[in-house]
Design a protein around this motif. Structure first.
Motif, mmCIF file in Angstrom:
data_model
loop_
_atom_site.group_PDB
_atom_site.id
_atom_site.type_symbol
_atom_site.label_atom_id
_atom_site.label_comp_id
_atom_site.label_asym_id
_atom_site.label_seq_id
_atom_site.Cartn_x
_atom_site.Cartn_y
_atom_site.Cartn_z
ATOM 1 N N GLU A 36 60.464 40.559 46.233
ATOM 2 C CA GLU A 36 59.497 39.920 47.114
ATOM 3 C C GLU A 36 58.271 40.812 47.290
ATOM 4 N N TYR A 37 58.536 42.075 47.578
ATOM 5 C CA TYR A 37 57.459 43.045 47.767
ATOM 6 C C TYR A 37 56.589 43.146 46.526
ATOM 7 N N LYS A 38 57.276 43.244 45.404
ATOM 8 C CA LYS A 38 56.531 43.363 44.150
ATOM 9 C C LYS A 38 55.660 42.139 43.900
ATOM 10 N N ARG A 39 56.237 40.991 44.175
ATOM 11 C CA ARG A 39 55.472 39.763 43.958
ATOM 12 C C ARG A 39 54.231 39.763 44.829
ATOM 13 N N LYS A 40 54.427 40.193 46.051
ATOM 14 C CA LYS A 40 53.304 40.219 46.994
ATOM 15 C C LYS A 40 52.220 41.180 46.502
ATOM 16 N N LYS A 41 52.660 42.321 46.040
ATOM 17 C CA LYS A 41 51.712 43.321 45.551
ATOM 18 C C LYS A 41 50.912 42.776 44.356
ATOM 19 N N LYS A 42 51.629 42.139 43.465
ATOM 20 C CA LYS A 42 50.945 41.546 42.314
ATOM 21 C C LYS A 42 49.896 40.543 42.785
ATOM 22 N N LYS A 43 50.290 39.742 43.739
ATOM 23 C CA LYS A 43 49.357 38.753 44.297
ATOM 24 C C LYS A 43 48.119 39.441 44.840
ATOM 25 N N GLU A 44 48.342 40.524 45.566
ATOM 26 C CA GLU A 44 47.204 41.235 46.146
ATOM 27 C C GLU A 44 46.252 41.730 45.059
ATOM 28 N N ILE A 45 46.841 42.300 44.024
ATOM 29 C CA ILE A 45 46.002 42.799 42.932
ATOM 30 C C ILE A 45 45.231 41.652 42.302
ATOM 31 N N LEU A 46 45.946 40.551 42.045
ATOM 32 C CA LEU A 46 45.286 39.407 41.416
ATOM 33 C C LEU A 46 44.175 38.869 42.303
ATOM 34 N N ALA A 47 44.428 38.837 43.609
ATOM 35 C CA ALA A 47 43.397 38.337 44.519
ATOM 36 C C ALA A 47 42.171 39.232 44.458
ATOM 37 N N GLY A 48 42.413 40.548 44.489
ATOM 38 C CA GLY A 48 41.292 41.481 44.408
ATOM 39 C C GLY A 48 40.547 41.324 43.092
ATOM 40 N N ALA A 49 41.321 41.173 42.023
ATOM 41 C CA ALA A 49 40.704 41.042 40.707
ATOM 42 C C ALA A 49 39.862 39.775 40.639
ATOM 43 N N LEU A 50 40.415 38.703 41.145
ATOM 44 C CA LEU A 50 39.675 37.436 41.107
ATOM 45 C C LEU A 50 38.361 37.570 41.859
ATOM 46 N N ALA A 51 38.430 38.191 43.023
ATOM 47 C CA ALA A 51 37.208 38.381 43.818
ATOM 48 C C ALA A 51 36.176 39.186 43.032
ATOM 49 N N CYS A 52 36.650 40.232 42.365
ATOM 50 C CA CYS A 52 35.724 41.062 41.590
ATOM 51 C C CYS A 52 35.160 40.305 40.402
ATOM 52 N N PHE A 53 36.051 39.617 39.693
ATOM 53 C CA PHE A 53 35.581 38.831 38.549
ATOM 54 C C PHE A 53 34.556 37.812 39.029
ATOM 55 N N ALA A 54 34.827 37.231 40.171
ATOM 56 C CA ALA A 54 33.909 36.225 40.709
ATOM 57 C C ALA A 54 32.557 36.844 41.015
ATOM 58 N N LYS A 55 32.612 38.006 41.625
ATOM 59 C CA LYS A 55 31.349 38.628 42.047
ATOM 60 C C LYS A 55 30.526 39.150 40.876
ATOM 61 N N LYS A 56 31.199 39.669 39.865
ATOM 62 C CA LYS A 56 30.468 40.342 38.787
ATOM 63 C C LYS A 56 30.655 39.732 37.407
ATOM 64 N N GLY A 57 31.625 38.868 37.281
ATOM 65 C CA GLY A 57 31.970 38.378 35.950
ATOM 66 C C GLY A 57 33.125 39.187 35.395
ATOM 67 N N PHE A 58 33.868 38.591 34.518
ATOM 68 C CA PHE A 58 35.084 39.240 34.042
ATOM 69 C C PHE A 58 34.811 40.567 33.357
ATOM 70 N N GLN A 59 33.866 40.579 32.440
ATOM 71 C CA GLN A 59 33.614 41.796 31.680
ATOM 72 C C GLN A 59 32.991 42.868 32.557
ATOM 73 N N ALA A 60 32.080 42.446 33.438
ATOM 74 C CA ALA A 60 31.325 43.423 34.214
ATOM 75 C C ALA A 60 32.170 44.053 35.322
ATOM 76 N N ALA A 61 33.172 43.353 35.796
ATOM 77 C CA ALA A 61 34.013 43.918 36.854
ATOM 78 C C ALA A 61 34.868 45.031 36.285
ATOM 79 N N THR A 62 34.913 46.150 36.961
ATOM 80 C CA THR A 62 35.681 47.284 36.445
ATOM 81 C C THR A 62 36.970 47.462 37.232
ATOM 82 N N ILE A 63 37.862 48.229 36.662
ATOM 83 C CA ILE A 63 39.099 48.545 37.351
ATOM 84 C C ILE A 63 38.767 49.228 38.685
ATOM 85 N N ASP A 64 37.763 50.075 38.666
ATOM 86 C CA ASP A 64 37.379 50.730 39.913
ATOM 87 C C ASP A 64 36.908 49.716 40.951
#
Lengths: 205, 205, 205, 205
Positions: free
Chosen positions: A8-36
């Motif tokens: 459950e915890y792991k799933r939640k963590k993955k979700k959090e990462i994906l949510a953050g990633a989506l927000a970044c991709f949205a803001k900058k575009g997939f390529q332009a968004a960095t891991i940082d």
DNA sequence: GATGAATGAGATTTCATTCAT
DNA sequence: AATGAATGAAATCTCATTCAT
């Protein structure tokens, strides 16, 4: 010994990462968004991200998956309670119409979703998967309604379900694209216009 | 230092660079394409490219310009010789329909064009420019036809030219998107379907 | 906190970790082997490993220790039961000769052992320790034999025990190196060749 | 247009990078030395290094090549002017003997060279190449001398050239290893000792 | 004592841009 | 003007070590 953290915890963590990633991709575009960027946005450390995903590419793929699946689940659920084909079709038009006014977040999601789709077109394998999924989920959603409607005598029998389905998604993708890039695009009105054209055509004898 | 080469020469060189860049952007996407890729494709040296363009971003902007302008010029020219509004509208539908089957190059161009548009949506300034241009060129193309048709009594007077124009481009963008990502998309049939729906609706009394 | 497990248990656990580490170092080299590799090989968790060793470096040092000590113990034990110096020297040559054909595991050990030695040469402190140990154990093993042999009149009295000892280990290390990197190296034959050269020389009057 | 820099320039630059890399590898070991170390040591920028070499691995491979080749060239050249086989063999022993006292730089080189060799043993392909080269250059150097010596009647005819060659390199590698890790190792004396053993053996009837 | 998720410094590599020739 | 070698900031990814459970 029991696992350190629950699935459950792991799933939640993955979700959090994906949510953050989506927000970044949205803001900058997939390529332009960095891991940082994702680190900064999600508050999760770089190492942790790489514990859950092998690469930035994998994050992108998982998001792609997630989006189609959740969209599809939502659609099917909402439709299942309606009985007539016409109601169902109308419901789908209205569902998309009523997304507007778009929140910034929805606009971002749509932009990313379209970018994902275009980006995927460069990877043969990915492209095939997406198209198959599109056929299986999205087109089928409409063709099923069409066939029901034709059997029930609601729709004219010579309408090609595949073409109607194609038209529907062609149009919705176009409308979302325009809405995402243009504040003043008369999204609701145009959807209603098309809805009427299509329904009237289908109900012609 | 006084310019040593002619303006003509410069224009030609720029064209070459832009052609190479477009090919790269098409094959790899804007972000993923590198200056070295453009060098390889255009056969023009890195230093020379930077003599003609300030940055990779500028190449991208110039391509954006070039595409809209050339597309628009083409459309207006082709339309001007037709006389009735219905013919003109039909001509536009047919023009896009007959783009298919898409060459790889056209597919690439469309993909890049859509990516450009989406990418631009993140830059407020750029977004405004694109929307204004869209209004001025593309929407106006249709609204002019609509108004002519309504004055001439060809189209029903209560149709909103803006909505018809919006519908047209919404639909065309959607269709090109689907065609670009899906080989099996019944592009021509669906365009004809929509053309009939729209024209019949406009000719209703 | 008072220790809860026996010393015995601890020793066993350490052995397991060291065995896993040796396997990893052998397969990948000391630097390239990761703690996760050791976890995978030893089946012991990362946290547990750090309960027994302060760092990866410490694991490496402990292995280094272990190897020399066990090698030495083995050698001394085996030699002690022989009586003549010549027999002892011959026994040592034969012992090394009969290591071949090398199992993969022995080859790995030798590779790691040599790498350790070279790596250590960059750390002054470590280097000193290793050289002292070498002198105390390995050189002494031979010089003792030499001296006995000279006292007993078996070997010519003007042979320098240190040089013979040096030659012996120089040669053995070289032979193991070549054997480790080259399947076709005639290890046994060459050792026998050298054994004969040396023994004949020592027995000359 | 003429190339911007000459081939000569490029070769020189590559040499510089390799020299810096070798120094770093010598000081820290191949794995432990970083690209930043090489940058700091050689004064050449990171980007420039990657213009000349695809990866750190490639630098290592090139060094490996370079070392064997130059060593071999040196050896062959020096030997060619001597006439008798005994002289040649003696010359080789003396050549290696007279390397001592080792400069720090030579010690480093030897350490790296041995590390390279060991490291390579983990890559099957590389290992094969090295062994073939070893056979072709280094072993052949000695076997050729041996055969000449046997034909000329200088050496006893039943000595196996391959074994003598193996012995020679086994011993030299061992001696360099010991010398590299131990300041007090009586390198010169031991080489002379072995030289005498071998030559006397070969000249026996 | 054992576990393995989290951390973040640091490694390798890329690439837009500059600039000497 | 043209060239492409040089630059170095910034990207992706790794991994020894820590620490909450």
């Amino acid at each position: 010994m029991a696992p350190i953290v629950s699935e459950e915890y792991k799933r939640k963590k993955k979700k959090e990462i994906l949510a953050g990633a989506l927000a970044c991709f949205a803001k900058k575009g997939f390529q332009a968004a960095t891991i940082d960027d994702i680190v900064a946005y999600s508050g999760i450390s770089k190492g942790a991200i790489y514990n859950y995903f092998k690469s930035k590419e994998e994050i992108y793929l998982e998001l792609l998956n997630e989006q189609t699946e959740s969209a599809n689940a939502r659609l099917e659920e909402n439709i299942s309670m309606l009985s007539s084909a016409e109601e169902k079709l109308e419901y789908l038009f209205d569902l998309y119409r009523d997304m507007s006014p778009f929140s910034q977040e929805r606009k971002d999601r749509i932009t990313v979703q379209l970018e994902f789709t275009l980006h995927s077109s460069r990877d043969e394998n990915l492209n095939r998967i997406l198209n198959e999924r599109g056929k299986k989920f999205f087109l089928k959603l409409i063709t099923d309604i069409m066939e029901d409607g034709q059997i029930a005598g609601e729709f004219r029998p010579d309408a090609d379900p595949n073409h109607v389905a194609g038209l529907f998604w062609t149009f919705m993708d176009g409308a979302m694209l325009h809405r995402a890039i243009n504040e003043e695009y008369p999204y609701r009105t145009i959807i209603d216009y098309v809805k009427n054209l299509v329904l009237q055509d289908l109900k012609k004898e």
